[in-house]
Scaffold this active site. Structure first.
Site, PDB file in Angstrom:
ATOM      1  NE  ARG A 121      -4.246  -0.922   0.243  1.00  0.00           N
ATOM      2  CZ  ARG A 121      -3.879  -2.247  -0.875  1.00  0.00           C
ATOM      3  NH1 ARG A 121      -3.367  -2.839  -1.875  1.00  0.00           N
ATOM      4  NH2 ARG A 121      -5.487  -3.159  -0.560  1.00  0.00           N
ATOM      5  CG  HIS A 127      -3.125  -0.606  -6.588  1.00  0.00           C
ATOM      6  ND1 HIS A 127      -3.186  -0.201  -5.535  1.00  0.00           N
ATOM      7  CD2 HIS A 127      -3.333  -2.166  -6.465  1.00  0.00           C
ATOM      8  CE1 HIS A 127      -4.197  -1.087  -5.101  1.00  0.00           C
ATOM      9  NE2 HIS A 127      -3.754  -1.637  -5.278  1.00  0.00           N
TER      10      HIS A 127
HETATM   11  P1  NAP Z   1      -1.952 -11.610   4.810  1.00  0.00           P
HETATM   12  O1  NAP Z   1      -2.180 -12.980   3.714  1.00  0.00           O
HETATM   13  O2  NAP Z   1      -2.526 -10.893   5.378  1.00  0.00           O
HETATM   14  O3  NAP Z   1      -0.478 -11.528   5.048  1.00  0.00           O
HETATM   15  C1  NAP Z   1      -0.106 -10.396   5.896  1.00  0.00           C
HETATM   16  C2  NAP Z   1       1.384 -10.321   6.663  1.00  0.00           C
HETATM   17  O4  NAP Z   1       2.323  -9.635   7.581  1.00  0.00           O
HETATM   18  C3  NAP Z   1       1.610 -11.515   8.024  1.00  0.00           C
HETATM   19  O5  NAP Z   1       2.559 -12.469   7.471  1.00  0.00           O
HETATM   20  C4  NAP Z   1       1.833 -11.092   9.004  1.00  0.00           C
HETATM   21  O6  NAP Z   1       2.449 -11.295   9.860  1.00  0.00           O
HETATM   22  C5  NAP Z   1       2.363 -10.012   8.658  1.00  0.00           C
HETATM   23  N1  NAP Z   1       2.324  -8.736   9.196  1.00  0.00           N
HETATM   24  C6  NAP Z   1       0.757  -8.222   9.996  1.00  0.00           C
HETATM   25  N2  NAP Z   1       1.369  -7.250  10.180  1.00  0.00           N
HETATM   26  C7  NAP Z   1       2.369  -7.171  11.448  1.00  0.00           C
HETATM   27  C8  NAP Z   1       3.265  -6.492  11.853  1.00  0.00           C
HETATM   28  N3  NAP Z   1       2.637  -5.786  12.435  1.00  0.00           N
HETATM   29  N4  NAP Z   1       4.655  -6.513  11.923  1.00  0.00           N
HETATM   30  C9  NAP Z   1       5.079  -7.593  11.123  1.00  0.00           C
HETATM   31  N5  NAP Z   1       4.082  -7.780  10.532  1.00  0.00           N
HETATM   32  C10 NAP Z   1       3.250  -8.186   9.845  1.00  0.00           C
HETATM   33  O7  NAP Z   1      -1.903 -10.482   3.727  1.00  0.00           O
HETATM   34  P2  NAP Z   1      -1.608 -10.861   1.832  1.00  0.00           P
HETATM   35  O8  NAP Z   1      -2.136 -12.010   1.289  1.00  0.00           O
HETATM   36  O9  NAP Z   1      -0.234 -11.440   1.813  1.00  0.00           O
HETATM   37  O10 NAP Z   1      -1.501  -9.428   1.336  1.00  0.00           O
HETATM   38  C11 NAP Z   1      -0.622  -8.774   2.072  1.00  0.00           C
HETATM   39  C12 NAP Z   1      -0.973  -7.103   0.785  1.00  0.00           C
HETATM   40  O11 NAP Z   1      -0.278  -6.319  -0.356  1.00  0.00           O
HETATM   41  C13 NAP Z   1      -2.498  -6.181   1.407  1.00  0.00           C
HETATM   42  O12 NAP Z   1      -3.147  -6.724   2.337  1.00  0.00           O
HETATM   43  C14 NAP Z   1      -2.529  -5.600   0.157  1.00  0.00           C
HETATM   44  O13 NAP Z   1      -2.648  -4.202   0.315  1.00  0.00           O
HETATM   45  C15 NAP Z   1      -1.287  -5.627  -0.869  1.00  0.00           C
HETATM   46  N6  NAP Z   1      -2.109  -5.787  -2.395  1.00  0.00           N
HETATM   47  C16 NAP Z   1      -1.241  -5.867  -2.965  1.00  0.00           C
HETATM   48  C17 NAP Z   1      -1.594  -5.647  -4.675  1.00  0.00           C
HETATM   49  C18 NAP Z   1      -1.037  -5.530  -5.388  1.00  0.00           C
HETATM   50  O14 NAP Z   1      -1.524  -5.105  -6.702  1.00  0.00           O
HETATM   51  N7  NAP Z   1      -0.356  -4.364  -5.172  1.00  0.00           N
HETATM   52  C19 NAP Z   1      -2.302  -6.476  -4.355  1.00  0.00           C
HETATM   53  C20 NAP Z   1      -2.979  -7.667  -3.670  1.00  0.00           C
HETATM   54  C21 NAP Z   1      -2.857  -7.146  -1.865  1.00  0.00           C
HETATM   55  P3  NAP Z   1       1.932 -12.521  10.772  1.00  0.00           P
HETATM   56  O15 NAP Z   1       1.689 -14.031   9.520  1.00  0.00           O
HETATM   57  O16 NAP Z   1       2.683 -13.006  11.923  1.00  0.00           O
HETATM   58  O17 NAP Z   1       0.506 -12.905  11.204  1.00  0.00           O
HETATM   59  C1  GLV Z   2      -5.099  -5.277  -4.008  1.00  0.00           C
HETATM   60  O1  GLV Z   2      -4.482  -3.941  -4.032  1.00  0.00           O
HETATM   61  C2  GLV Z   2      -5.772  -5.968  -3.215  1.00  0.00           C
HETATM   62  O2  GLV Z   2      -5.639  -5.730  -2.024  1.00  0.00           O
HETATM   63  O3  GLV Z   2      -6.206  -6.948  -3.253  1.00  0.00           O
END
Ligand code: NAP
Ligand code: GLV
Length: 306
Positions: free
Chosen positions: A221, A269
C-alpha cells in the site's frame, strides 16, 4: 438467499452474471439505496450507507486481499469480513516481485541504456549470495514471493508479526527481527497489510538501516511509504532505486516526482489483480460452506487489521 454486489470502480454486469450462474438459488443484484437487506455481500470500498442498511448480513466478501479500506467502515460485529485468499493473486505477485528483483540484480536497465547507445557492454557478474532479499509480510502473498525467489536461489529473509516457518527462508519477527532484516537486505520487498502498526513503516528511519545501494520494492500500500523520505534516500545515493506499484494518492498525480525519477519504476497498482472467475468460484465456495455451517478461510480479524 440475497447476495448483493456493492463495488466501486468495478463493472458489475460480468460479476452479476458469474454469481447468478454459480448461485442459481440466490437473488443477486447491485445495491441500490432501500434495496432488500442482503445475506451476503460482494464488496470493494462500499459506501457506509450500504452497510448501515444491512441488519442480517452474514459475510462481506472483499474482492481483494487488502482490507484496509473496508476496515475504515462501521461493520456490525456479527458480520464476517472475508478477504480474497490468493484466488490467482499470489502467482501474479510472485511474477511482479521476481521481475523487479531480477531486473535490478542482472542490471537490465543498464543493458537497455547500452542498447540505446549501440554498445555491446558486458557488466561484471554479481554474486547472488550478496543479493539478500528481505520480505516484510509473509502472508498469502509474501510466502509465495519468498518461494518463487528461492527458485532463483536468492537468499531470502522474511518478517512476520508472529513466529513462523517457511522452508528455505530465514524468518524474523519483533523489533529486533526487523532491525536484523533491514541490516542484511540488499532488496527490501514490502508485502505487509496496511494497519496502524505498519502505516509509514518505509520511512527514513527504517530505509536508512538498509545497506548502501539497497533497492526497494513496494507492492502493498502507498501509505506504507513516506514518499519524501524515499526521494531523499535516492538523492543521497543511499538507495539505488525503487519499483513502486502503490502510492499515497492513486492514480499517481501527473506532476508527482516519481513519474520522472530516473531510478524509480512506476506501475499502476497492477502487481496482483483480482481475477473475476477465480474470485467468484472462491466466494461461492465459501458461501456454500457457511450455509452448511462449516468454517471458511480468509476471515479477517478486525482488531488485528488484516
Ligand atoms: P496476509 O496474508 O494478511 O499477510 C500479512 C503478513 O504481514 C503476515 O505474515 C503478517 O504476520 C504480517 N504482518 C502483519 N502486521 C505485521 C506487523 N505489524 N509486523 C510484522 N508483520 C506483520 O496479506 P497478503 O494477502 O499477503 O497481502 C499483503 C498486502 O498486499 C495486502 O494487505 C494488500 O495491501 C497488498 N496487495 C497489493 C496488491 C497489488 O496489486 N499491489 C494486490 C493484493 C494485495 P503473521 O504471519 O504473523 O500474521
Ligand atoms: C489489491 O491491492 C488488493 O488488496 O487485492
Amino acid at each position: 438467499m440475497i447476495v448483493t454486489f456493492c463495488c466501486t470502480d468495478t463493472k458489475a454486469e460480468p460479476w452479476l452474471a458469474g454469481l447468478r450462474a454459480a448461485l442459481p438459488e440466490a437473488t443477486v443484484d447491485v445495491w441500490q439505496p432501500g434495496a432488500p437487506p442482503a445475506d451476503y455481500a460482494v464488496v470493494w470500498t462500499p459506501p457506509q450507507a450500504f452497510l448501515d442498511e444491512q441488519p442480517r448480513l452474514r459475510a462481506l466478501f472483499n474482492i481483494g486481499a487488502g482490507v484496509d479500506a473496508l476496515l475504515q467502515r462501521r461493520i456490525a460485529p456479527q458480520t464476517l469480513i472475508v478477504r480474497l485468499d490468493d484466488a490467482g493473486m499470489a502467482v501474479q505477485m510472485a511474477e511482479y516481485v521476481c521481475h523487479a528483483v531480477i531486473r535490478h540484480f542482472r542490471e537490465f536497465d543498464a543493458y537497455d541504456a547500452a542498447q540505446r547507445q549501440g554498445q555491446w557492454a558486458l557488466r561484471k557478474p554479481r554474486r547472488r549470495e550478496d543479493c539478500v532479499v528481505g520480505i516484510l509480510g509473509l502472508g498469502v502473498l509474501g510466502t509465495r514471493v519468498a518461494q518463487a525467489l528461492r527458485v532463483f536461489e536468492y537468499p531470502v529473509l522474511g518478517y512476520s508479526r508472529t513466529p513462523k516457518t517457511v522452508p528455505g527462508v530465514e524468518v524474523l519477527h519483533g523489533a529486533a527481527g526487523l532491525g536484523t532484516l533491514l541490516a542484511r537486505s540488499q532488496v527490501l520487498v514490502n508485502l505487509l497489510p496496511l494497519t496502524p502498526q505498519t502505516r509509514g513503516i518505509l520511512s527514513r528511519a527504517t530505509l536508512s538501516r538498509l545497506p548502501p545501494g539497497a533497492y526497494l520494492i513496494n507492492a502493498a500500500r502507498g501509505a506504507h511509504l513516506v514518499e519524501d523520505d524515499l526521494l531523499a534516500l535516492l538523492d543521497s545515493g543511499h538507495l539505488s532505486g525503487a519499483t513502486l506499484d502503490v502510492f499515497a494518492t492513486e492514480p499517481l498525480p501527473p506532476d508527482h516526482p516519481f513519474w520522472r525519477h530516473p531510478r524509480i519504476t512506476v506501475t499502476p497498482h497492477t502487481a496482483a489483480r483480482t481475477l473475476r472467475d477465480e474470485s467468484i468460484a472462491q466466494i461461492v465456495g465459501k458461501i456454500r460452506a457457511l450455509e452448511r455451517g462449516e468454517p471458511i478461510s480468509g476471515v479477517v480479524d478486525p482488531a488485528r487489521g488484516y
